[in-house]
Design a protein around this motif. Structure first.
Motif, PDB file in Angstrom:
ATOM      1  N   LEU A  24      14.688  28.636 -28.887  1.00  0.00           N
ATOM      2  CA  LEU A  24      15.211  29.653 -27.971  1.00  0.00           C
ATOM      3  C   LEU A  24      16.028  29.020 -26.848  1.00  0.00           C
ATOM      4  N   ALA A  25      15.581  27.864 -26.354  1.00  0.00           N
ATOM      5  CA  ALA A  25      16.345  27.171 -25.310  1.00  0.00           C
ATOM      6  C   ALA A  25      17.715  26.764 -25.833  1.00  0.00           C
ATOM      7  N   LYS A  26      17.767  26.250 -27.050  1.00  0.00           N
ATOM      8  CA  LYS A  26      19.045  25.861 -27.654  1.00  0.00           C
ATOM      9  C   LYS A  26      19.944  27.082 -27.840  1.00  0.00           C
ATOM     10  N   GLU A  30      23.484  27.940 -25.804  1.00  0.00           N
ATOM     11  CA  GLU A  30      24.725  28.147 -26.548  1.00  0.00           C
ATOM     12  C   GLU A  30      25.356  29.490 -26.207  1.00  0.00           C
ATOM     13  N   GLN A  31      24.539  30.456 -25.796  1.00  0.00           N
ATOM     14  CA  GLN A  31      25.037  31.776 -25.416  1.00  0.00           C
ATOM     15  C   GLN A  31      25.456  31.850 -23.942  1.00  0.00           C
ATOM     16  N   GLY A  32      25.368  30.712 -23.249  1.00  0.00           N
ATOM     17  CA  GLY A  32      25.849  30.660 -21.881  1.00  0.00           C
ATOM     18  C   GLY A  32      24.799  30.812 -20.802  1.00  0.00           C
ATOM     19  N   GLN A  33      23.508  30.908 -21.206  1.00  0.00           N
ATOM     20  CA  GLN A  33      22.438  30.957 -20.218  1.00  0.00           C
ATOM     21  C   GLN A  33      21.855  29.546 -20.071  1.00  0.00           C
ATOM     22  N   LYS A  34      21.994  28.983 -18.900  1.00  0.00           N
ATOM     23  CA  LYS A  34      21.506  27.624 -18.662  1.00  0.00           C
ATOM     24  C   LYS A  34      19.975  27.639 -18.668  1.00  0.00           C
TER      25      LYS A  34
END
Length: 223
Positions: A24-26, A30-34
């Motif tokens: 989920l972190a990856k 990738e979707q722009g949420q740091k």
């Protein structure tokens, strides 16, 4: 605390919390949420959390400055057991203030924090404090990891009942496709049943499929 902190729990030990957290972190990065991950309490390790290591391998992020400073792994105990026992063996208590301070520090630098627990919701952190008690105090939304293995319906429903009884928010049920039953009929029926149950009893919660991973996708990272 404006940055969301999602607590990753599982229906039992070995259900795939660590992989789910890293995946989920990856995905969210990738979707722009740091996004960064943190381990609530790590047992069975010395100095370095192997769960945080696996998160970084999945995320392909490399070792982070927050890992070096131990913000992502504030409490580590050497014996591979439930935290309440591991603390007794190491002869020191969990410093909950240190954990909370580390979480807050991470929220100041990131858009999302994924906080992975140890085992399931009812795992004892001390002789008198369960993991779910900590969550009631912090009010973190929960991502519950389940799968299609035989017996997971019972464990999942018990976990969902515990969340409801304590007034905790279920953000998502993460369905780990790496942990399916070898019987395809059981796997499909389990998935269908849990989706229907979620729609009836937790309609606001998301369903997240956690895809299968090939072992060669993971690589060792420097630290």
């Amino acid at each position: 605390m404006s940055t969301p902190v999602y607590f990753i729990s599982g229906i039992d030990t070995g259900i795939g919390k660590t992989y789910t957290t890293g995946y989920l972190a990856k995905l969210w990065n990738e979707q722009g949420q740091k996004t960064i991950t943190q381990k609530l309490v790590q047992t069975g390790n010395v100095d370095i959390s192997e769960d945080i290591q696996q998160h970084r391998e999945i995320m392909q992020s490399g070792w982070l400055a927050e890992d070096d400073s131990k913000l992502t792994m504030p409490e580590i105990f050497s014996y591979p057991a439930s935290p309440h026992l591991a603390t007794k063996i190491d002869g020191r208590e969990i410093d909950f203030y240190k954990i909370s301070a580390a979480t807050i520090s991470l929220t100041e630098k990131y858009d999302v924090v994924l906080l992975e627990g140890a085992g399931g919701l009812m795992v004892p952190l001390t002789d008198t404090l369960l993991t779910i008690d900590y969550l009631v105090d912090k009010k973190f939304p929960i991502i519950l990891v389940s799968s299609g293995r035989l017996g997971s319906i019972n464990h999942t429903l018990l976990s969902l009942e515990a969340l409801k009884n304590r007034g905790l928010e279920l953000y998502a049920l993460a369905y780990n496709l790496n942990d399916e039953s070898q019987d395809e009929l059981i796997s499909k029926d389990t998935s269908d049943y849990l989706k229907n149950y979620l729609a009836l009893h937790f309609p606001q919660a998301q369903w997240i499929d956690i895809p299968k991973i090939e072992s060669q996708q993971l690589r060792k990272i420097p630290r």
